[in-house]
Design an enzyme around this catalytic site. Structure first.
Site, PDB file in Angstrom:
ATOM      1  N   VAL A  79      24.417  48.678  92.230  1.00  0.00           N
ATOM      2  CA  VAL A  79      22.696  49.202  91.980  1.00  0.00           C
ATOM      3  C   VAL A  79      23.093  50.579  91.631  1.00  0.00           C
ATOM      4  O   VAL A  79      23.927  51.354  92.230  1.00  0.00           O
ATOM      5  CB  VAL A  79      22.172  49.023  93.296  1.00  0.00           C
ATOM      6  CG1 VAL A  79      20.871  49.571  92.952  1.00  0.00           C
ATOM      7  CG2 VAL A  79      22.053  47.510  93.551  1.00  0.00           C
TER       8      VAL A  79
ATOM      9  N   HIS B   5      35.295  12.095 120.180  1.00  0.00           N
ATOM     10  CA  HIS B   5      34.999  11.203 119.038  1.00  0.00           C
ATOM     11  C   HIS B   5      33.401  10.601 119.193  1.00  0.00           C
ATOM     12  O   HIS B   5      33.046  10.263 120.358  1.00  0.00           O
ATOM     13  CB  HIS B   5      35.959  10.044 118.614  1.00  0.00           C
ATOM     14  CG  HIS B   5      35.521   9.293 117.391  1.00  0.00           C
ATOM     15  ND1 HIS B   5      35.638   9.700 116.341  1.00  0.00           N
ATOM     16  CD2 HIS B   5      34.833   7.928 117.329  1.00  0.00           C
ATOM     17  CE1 HIS B   5      35.162   9.088 115.473  1.00  0.00           C
ATOM     18  NE2 HIS B   5      34.564   8.141 115.964  1.00  0.00           N
TER      19      HIS B   5
ATOM     20  N   GLU C 102      26.489  42.125  94.922  1.00  0.00           N
ATOM     21  CA  GLU C 102      27.660  42.263  95.657  1.00  0.00           C
ATOM     22  C   GLU C 102      28.561  42.820  94.427  1.00  0.00           C
ATOM     23  O   GLU C 102      28.519  42.568  93.616  1.00  0.00           O
ATOM     24  CB  GLU C 102      28.060  41.039  96.263  1.00  0.00           C
ATOM     25  CG  GLU C 102      29.721  41.099  96.513  1.00  0.00           C
ATOM     26  CD  GLU C 102      30.128  41.934  97.402  1.00  0.00           C
ATOM     27  OE1 GLU C 102      29.571  42.171  98.557  1.00  0.00           O
ATOM     28  OE2 GLU C 102      31.264  42.866  97.098  1.00  0.00           O
TER      29      GLU C 102
HETATM   30  P1  NAD Z   1      30.650  44.123 105.267  1.00  0.00           P
HETATM   31  O1  NAD Z   1      31.892  45.049 105.327  1.00  0.00           O
HETATM   32  O2  NAD Z   1      31.028  42.860 105.791  1.00  0.00           O
HETATM   33  O3  NAD Z   1      30.307  43.885 103.796  1.00  0.00           O
HETATM   34  C1  NAD Z   1      29.827  44.882 102.925  1.00  0.00           C
HETATM   35  C2  NAD Z   1      29.558  44.368 101.531  1.00  0.00           C
HETATM   36  O4  NAD Z   1      29.009  44.995 100.745  1.00  0.00           O
HETATM   37  C3  NAD Z   1      30.948  43.895 101.095  1.00  0.00           C
HETATM   38  O5  NAD Z   1      31.115  42.694 100.216  1.00  0.00           O
HETATM   39  C4  NAD Z   1      30.931  45.159  99.810  1.00  0.00           C
HETATM   40  O6  NAD Z   1      31.946  44.770  98.664  1.00  0.00           O
HETATM   41  C5  NAD Z   1      29.591  45.148  99.671  1.00  0.00           C
HETATM   42  N1  NAD Z   1      29.232  46.690  98.925  1.00  0.00           N
HETATM   43  C6  NAD Z   1      29.784  47.793  99.270  1.00  0.00           C
HETATM   44  N2  NAD Z   1      29.025  48.790  98.609  1.00  0.00           N
HETATM   45  C7  NAD Z   1      28.276  47.883  97.778  1.00  0.00           C
HETATM   46  C8  NAD Z   1      27.450  48.517  96.672  1.00  0.00           C
HETATM   47  N3  NAD Z   1      27.426  49.761  96.452  1.00  0.00           N
HETATM   48  N4  NAD Z   1      26.820  47.682  96.106  1.00  0.00           N
HETATM   49  C9  NAD Z   1      27.027  46.401  96.293  1.00  0.00           C
HETATM   50  N5  NAD Z   1      27.636  45.761  97.190  1.00  0.00           N
HETATM   51  C10 NAD Z   1      28.442  46.856  98.007  1.00  0.00           C
HETATM   52  O7  NAD Z   1      29.494  44.872 106.008  1.00  0.00           O
HETATM   53  P2  NAD Z   1      28.280  44.524 106.477  1.00  0.00           P
HETATM   54  O8  NAD Z   1      27.890  43.473 106.289  1.00  0.00           O
HETATM   55  O9  NAD Z   1      27.039  45.825 106.442  1.00  0.00           O
HETATM   56  O10 NAD Z   1      28.494  44.526 108.139  1.00  0.00           O
HETATM   57  C11 NAD Z   1      28.987  45.533 108.837  1.00  0.00           C
HETATM   58  C12 NAD Z   1      29.916  45.067 109.956  1.00  0.00           C
HETATM   59  O11 NAD Z   1      28.859  44.907 110.911  1.00  0.00           O
HETATM   60  C13 NAD Z   1      30.833  43.908 109.591  1.00  0.00           C
HETATM   61  O12 NAD Z   1      31.990  44.435 109.103  1.00  0.00           O
HETATM   62  C14 NAD Z   1      31.190  43.441 110.784  1.00  0.00           C
HETATM   63  O13 NAD Z   1      32.318  44.068 111.460  1.00  0.00           O
HETATM   64  C15 NAD Z   1      29.850  43.734 111.659  1.00  0.00           C
HETATM   65  N6  NAD Z   1      28.881  42.476 111.589  1.00  0.00           N
HETATM   66  C16 NAD Z   1      29.240  41.207 112.060  1.00  0.00           C
HETATM   67  C17 NAD Z   1      28.586  40.204 112.114  1.00  0.00           C
HETATM   68  C18 NAD Z   1      29.124  38.959 112.831  1.00  0.00           C
HETATM   69  O14 NAD Z   1      30.160  39.203 113.502  1.00  0.00           O
HETATM   70  N7  NAD Z   1      28.694  37.914 112.641  1.00  0.00           N
HETATM   71  C19 NAD Z   1      27.422  40.173 111.598  1.00  0.00           C
HETATM   72  C20 NAD Z   1      26.938  41.201 111.204  1.00  0.00           C
HETATM   73  C21 NAD Z   1      27.726  42.454 111.123  1.00  0.00           C
END
Ligand code: NAD
Length: 462
Positions: free
Chosen positions: A242, A446, A208
C-alpha cells in the site's frame, strides 16, 4: 505495603500484568516470594486477555459457527442467512468471555497474595520503580521482572489518524461491520481478523507485501488456507504494497501497488508487533536492548545484563506468543527462588486460528533444509482420514519431520480444523524427543483427527 510516597521493599516487582507477568508473579507467590504486579490497567490479563488472543478467539468462534452453518447446506440442513446483532455479540465477548476471565485472574491473585498496583512503572535505578498512578508511588525491589509485552506496529510512513484505520485492538472492539474492509498484512492477525469480518459480512481485501501468506510457514501447510481465504475474501493481493492512504469523506482511499486507488469503509493494519521497551527508564539500569527490534536481551534464565532485572514475554523477542511468555514467567520465578530452571524448551507451538487452522512446532521442513539437516519428511493427507471425511473436511494435512539418523521427531506441521488442539501431542513428541516409532505405536482413538499424526509416523516408517 506501598502508600503514597512511602517506600517498602518487595522481593519481586513485576512490571506488566499480561500472561508473562501474571504467570511469573503467581509462581513467585507459590514459591514463597512476595510479588507485586504493576500494570497501567490495574488488572491482570494484558494484551492477550483484553486486546488479543481471547477476544479474537471468541470472535473466531462466531465466524466458525457462521461458516459451519453455511457448510451444512451441502449436508441438507439449511439454517437460512445469518442475522448478526452486534450489541449482544460485543456483550458476550466483553462480559461473558473477557470479563469473566479477568475476574478469575483477579481472584487467583487475591488467593495467592499477589498485589496488583495500577499505574505506569518507570525504573529510577536498578532497585527502584516510580509508579505514576493516582498518586506517585515508589517501590523498591530486590528483583524486577519486565513483562511489558508488545503493541501493534504502525504502517511505516503511512500513518493516518482516522478511526477508520484500525489496529487489531480497535478491530476487536467490533465498532461496526464495514461493507468493504482492507486488511494490510497477511500474517496471524490479518488472516484471523480478516476471517472474522468476512464471516460477519464484510467484503475483505487483503494485501500482503511478500509472495505468500504467513511468510515463514511451510507452503504446503498454507495452501489449504490460501484456497479457503481466496473464496472467503473478495480479493487477496500478494507481493503488493500500500503506497498511500487518505481519508475521503467517510471512506479511506488506498493506493495499492499495481491495482491503483481503491476505496474502503475501514482499514485494518496488521503488519506485526513491536516490543514495548521504550519509556520504561531502562537506561537507568544495566539492562540492554537488541539493536534490531529493541527487545530486552535475556539469557535462558530470563536474566538481563543487570543482576536485579529479569524479563519475559514479547518484550524479549520472537515468537511473540502468550504461551511462550507464560513458560518464561514460571522459569524466572523458579530461578529467583533458587531452583535450577531454564527456558530450554525445544518446541514452542504456534497456531493460526483460521479456518482451516494451521499449527506447527519444532522445526519446519524449510528450516530443517536451511540448516542442512538430514531429515525424513512424511505428509499424511486428510483425504485418507475417516474422521476428516465425516466432518466433510478432507483438505487437511499432517506433516512430520524426523531426524534421519536418530529417528526422532523434530518437527510437526498440521493444517485442518482442530489443528490448534492436535499440535499438543506433536509438541510433547518433539519436546520429549520421541521416536517416530513411539508415535506410530501409540494407540490413537479411532476415528479421530489425532490418528493423522500416527498415520504420518507409520507412513514415514514405510
Ligand atoms: P505477522 O508478523 O504475523 O504478519 C505481518 C504480515 O504483514 C507479514 O506477512 C508481513 O509480510 C506483512 N507486512 C508487513 N509490512 C507490510 C506492508 N507494508 N504491507 C503489506 N504487508 C505487510 O504480524 P501480525 O499478524 O501483525 O501479528 C503480530 C504478532 O502477534 C504475531 O507475530 C504473533 O506473534 C502474534 N499473534 C499471534 C496469534 C496467534 O498465536 N494465533 C494471533 C495474532 C497475533
Amino acid at each position: 505495603m506501598v502508600m503514597g510516597d512511602l517506600v517498602d521493599e518487595v522481593d519481586v516487582a513485576v512490571v506488566g500484568g499480561g500472561p508473562g507477568g501474571y504467570s511469573a508473579a503467581f509462581r513467585c507467590a507459590e514459591l514463597g516470594l512476595e510479588a507485586v504486579v504493576i500494570d497501567a490497567d490495574r488488572r491482570l490479563g494484558g494484551a492477550c486477555l483484553f486486546e488479543g488472543c481471547i477476544p479474537s478467539k471468541a470472535l473466531l468462534h462466531v465466524a466458525a459457527v457462521v461458516s459451519e452453518a453455511e457448510r451444512a447446506k451441502e449436508l441438507g440442513v439449511d439454517f437460512g442467512e445469518p442475522r448478526i446483532s452486534l450489541d449482544p455479540l460485543r456483550k458476550w465477548k466483553q462480559e461473558r468471555v473477557v470479563g469473566k476471565l479477568a475476574r478469575g485472574l483477579a481472584s487467583v491473585a487475591k488467593a495467592k497474595g499477589v498485589e496488583v498496583i495500577g499505574g505506569r512503572a518507570v525504573f529510577a535505578d536498578s532497585s527502584t520503580l516510580h509508579i505514576e498512578g493516582e498518586t506517585l508511588q515508589k517501590i523498591r525491589f530486590k528483583h524486577a521482572i519486565v513483562a511489558t509485552g508488545s503493541r501493534p506496529a504502525p504502517l511505516p510512513g503511512l500513518t493516518l489518524a482516522s478511526e477508520r484505520v484500525m489496529d487489531s485492538t480497535a478491530a476487536l472492539e467490533l465498532p461496526e461491520i464495514p461493507e468493504r474492509l482492507l486488511v494490510i498484512g497477511g500474517g496471524y492477525i490479518g488472516l484471523e481478523l480478516g476471517t472474522v469480518y468476512a464471516a460477519l459480512g464484510s467484503r475483505v481485501t487483503l494485501v500482503e507485501m511478500t509472495p505468500g501468506l504467513l511468510p515463514g510457514v511451510d507452503r504446503d501447510l498454507v495452501q489449504p488456507l490460501q484456497r479457503r481465504v481466496e473464496k472467503l475474501f473478495a480479493a487477496v493481493h500478494l507481493e503488493t504494497k500500500v503506497t498511500a492512504l487518505r481519508e475521503v469523506g467517510a471512506e479511506i482511499e488506498a493506493a495499492l501497488e499495481g491495482q491503483g486507488a481503491q476505496r474502503y469503509d475501514r482499514v485494518l493494519v496488521a503488519v506485526g508487533r513491536r516490543a514495548q521497551s521504550a519509556d520504561l527508564g531502562l537506561e537507568t539500569t544495566g539492562a540492554r536492548l537488541s539493536e534490531r527490534g529493541g527487545f530486552i536481551v535475556v539469557d535462558d534464565r530470563g536474566r538481563t545484563d543487570d543482576p536485579h532485572l529479569y524479563a519475559v514475554g514479547d518484550v524479549t523477542g520472537e515468537p511473540m506468543l502468550a504461551h511462550r511468555a507464560m513458560r518464561q514467567g514460571k522459569v524466572v520465578a523458579e530461578v529467583l527462588a533458587g531452583q535450577p530452571a531454564a527456558f530450554d524448551n525445544v518446541a514452542i507451538p504456534a497456531v493460526v486460528f483460521t479456518d482451516p487452522e494451521i499449527a506447527w512446532c519444532g522445526l519446519s521442513e524449510a528450516q530443517a533444509k536451511a540448516q542442512a539437516l538430514t531429515v525424513k519428511v512424511s505428509k499424511f493427507q486428510w483425504a485418507a482420514s475417516g474422521r476428516a471425511a465425516t466432518l466433510g473436511r478432507s483438505d487437511g494435512l499432517t506433516k512430520l519431520v524426523a531426524d534421519a539418523d536418530s529417528g526422532r521427531v523434530i518437527g510437526v506441521g498440521i493444517v485442518g480444523p482442530g489443528a490448534g488442539e492436535l499440535i499438543a501431542e506433536a509438541t510433547l513428541a518433539v519436546e520429549t524427543a520421541a521416536l517416530v516409532e513411539d508415535v506410530a505405536a501409540t494407540v490413537h482413538t479411532h476415528p479421530t483427527l489425532s490418528e493423522t499424526l500416527m498415520e504420518a509416523a507409520e507412513q514415514l516408517l514405510g
